[in-house]
Design an enzyme around this catalytic site. Structure first.
Site, PDB file in Angstrom:
ATOM      1  N   ASP A 110     -73.437  -2.762 109.800  1.00 39.25           N
ATOM      2  CA  ASP A 110     -74.889  -2.640 109.936  1.00 39.25           C
ATOM      3  C   ASP A 110     -75.601  -3.986 109.899  1.00 39.25           C
ATOM      4  OD1 ASP A 110     -74.220  -2.966 107.237  1.00 39.25           O
ATOM      5  OD2 ASP A 110     -74.763  -0.921 106.708  1.00 39.25           O
TER       6      ASP A 110
ATOM      7  N   ASN B 128     -77.130   6.624  96.540  1.00 34.45           N
ATOM      8  CA  ASN B 128     -77.387   7.961  97.083  1.00 34.45           C
ATOM      9  C   ASN B 128     -76.206   8.435  97.943  1.00 34.45           C
ATOM     10  OD1 ASN B 128     -77.572   6.360  99.321  1.00 34.45           O
ATOM     11  ND2 ASN B 128     -79.710   6.863  99.818  1.00 34.45           N
TER      12      ASN B 128
ATOM     13  N   HIS C 144     -74.793   6.888 100.393  1.00 34.99           N
ATOM     14  CA  HIS C 144     -74.756   6.506 101.806  1.00 34.99           C
ATOM     15  C   HIS C 144     -73.519   5.657 102.103  1.00 34.99           C
ATOM     16  CE1 HIS C 144     -77.423   2.657 101.072  1.00 34.99           C
ATOM     17  NE2 HIS C 144     -76.150   2.339 101.001  1.00 34.99           N
TER      18      HIS C 144
ATOM     19  N   GLU D 216     -77.960   7.416 105.710  1.00 37.32           N
ATOM     20  CA  GLU D 216     -78.593   7.952 104.515  1.00 37.32           C
ATOM     21  C   GLU D 216     -78.342   9.459 104.430  1.00 37.32           C
ATOM     22  OE1 GLU D 216     -79.487   5.822 102.507  1.00 37.32           O
ATOM     23  OE2 GLU D 216     -80.901   4.326 103.242  1.00 37.32           O
TER      24      GLU D 216
HETATM   25  C1  F6R Z   1     -73.539  -2.703 103.696  1.00 35.54           C
HETATM   26  C2  F6R Z   1     -73.467  -1.246 103.695  1.00 35.54           C
HETATM   27  C3  F6R Z   1     -74.000  -0.444 102.556  1.00 35.54           C
HETATM   28  C4  F6R Z   1     -73.474  -0.915 101.209  1.00 35.54           C
HETATM   29  C5  F6R Z   1     -74.046  -0.077 100.083  1.00 35.54           C
HETATM   30  C6  F6R Z   1     -73.599  -0.580  98.729  1.00 35.54           C
HETATM   31  O1  F6R Z   1     -72.964  -3.226 104.877  1.00 35.54           O
HETATM   32  O2  F6R Z   1     -73.010  -0.707 104.645  1.00 35.54           O
HETATM   33  O3  F6R Z   1     -73.661   0.905 102.749  1.00 35.54           O
HETATM   34  O4  F6R Z   1     -72.080  -0.829 101.213  1.00 35.54           O
HETATM   35  O5  F6R Z   1     -75.436  -0.083 100.137  1.00 35.54           O
HETATM   36  O6  F6R Z   1     -74.128  -1.850  98.507  1.00 35.54           O
HETATM   37  P1  F6R Z   1     -73.573  -2.767  97.334  1.00 35.54           P
HETATM   38  O7  F6R Z   1     -72.160  -3.046  97.639  1.00 35.54           O
HETATM   39  O8  F6R Z   1     -74.415  -4.017  97.393  1.00 35.54           O
HETATM   40  O9  F6R Z   1     -73.743  -1.996  96.078  1.00 35.54           O
END
Ligand code: F6R
Length: 252
Positions: free
Chosen positions: A65, A134, A136, A141
């Site tokens: 992303d 959450n 995701h 989401e």
């Molecule tokens: C980032 C991504 C997100 C993160 C998630 C957890 O490329 O795809 O899904 O993996 O938000 O973020 P962290 O690792 O910072 O807790």
């Protein structure tokens, strides 16, 4: 789906790094799917530490992303993150690292081209994921359709709150939209490792691993993948109801 409970994130990172190294030794032209954020950082540290042991020359990467509206050289763009934590520190040709273009004039078209580029590369051999509070995965989401593909998405308030720490604590600076690989795109990867560290992720992980498979818990879709492994540390495993069902790594 498998679950590996490791004593520390460093040990989890070492196990996944070894798998990536092994895959590249067998097939130089590995295609990796990569994530940003704090979860993959120990993995990237470990891959960097392995230095010349890994031949990156023919490896291709696709990131999950990117924020919409941030220039690639913005210090919080996912391009900057990847350059800083991995790409600038290993010998991978820049042209073989691909990240969605958050500045594209025609985002829909650039998303279609992103999917085409993954297909042209032969598909993703090994995908790294983190998990949001959450549940995701990428920026899919809760409520994301299981057949979704790379597209522009609106970020949940909870996700923007969680990520404001990277923007000086100011939620106004966190972009409202991102480009994200879809649920179907992720599920087509041949092998998947979701990394989860710390108690803060334990609720989302329990729902993803032991709850019903539902678009409301995006990471739960991995229960349907034939070769997905949740690599989580002891604190992240705290809310699992059946920890005895999973593999626990005592030391490594
Ligand atoms: C980032 C991504 C997100 C993160 C998630 C957890 O490329 O795809 O899904 O993996 O938000 O973020 P962290 O690792 O910072 O807790």
């Amino acid at each position: 789906m498998k679950v590996l409970i490791v004593p520390t994130k460093e040990i989890g990172a070492k196990i996944v790094a070894l798998r990536i190294e092994g895959l590249i030794r067998i097939n130089f032209k590995v295609v990796l799917g990569l994530a940003t954020g704090s979860s993959p950082e120990p993995l990237y540290d470990e891959l960097v530490a392995r230095g010349n042991q890994i031949d990156w020359q023919d490896v291709k990467t696709f990131n999950l992303d990117e924020y919409v509206g941030l220039q690639p050289n913005h210090d919080q763009s996912y391009r900057s993150f990847m350059d800083k934590h991995l790409f600038d520190l290993i010998k991978i040709p820049n042209s073989q690292t691909t990240i969605p273009n958050g500045m594209a004039a025609n985002i829909e078209l650039s998303c279609t081209k992103y999917e085409d580029a993954i297909t042209d590369a032969g598909g993703i051999d090994l995908q790294i994921l983190g998990i949001g509070n959450n549940a995701h995965i990428a920026f899919n989401e809760p409520g994301s359709a299981f057949d979704s593909r790379t597209r522009q998405v609106e970020l949940d308030e909870a996700t923007r709150q969680a990520n404001k720490r990277f923007f000086g604590g100011d939620i106004e600076k966190v972009p409202t939209h991102a480009i994200s690989m879809g649920m179907a795109t992720i599920m087509e990867a041949r092998e998947i490792y979701l990394l989860g560290w710390g108690f803060g992720k334990s609720g989302a992980l329990a729902r993803a691993i032991e709850g019903p498979v539902s678009p409301e818990v995006p990471a739960s879709v991995l229960q349907l993948h034939p070769n997905a492994t949740f690599v989580i540390d002891t604190m992240a495993a705290q809310q699992l109801k059946h920890p005895d069902r999973y593999t626990t790594v005592a030391q490594f």
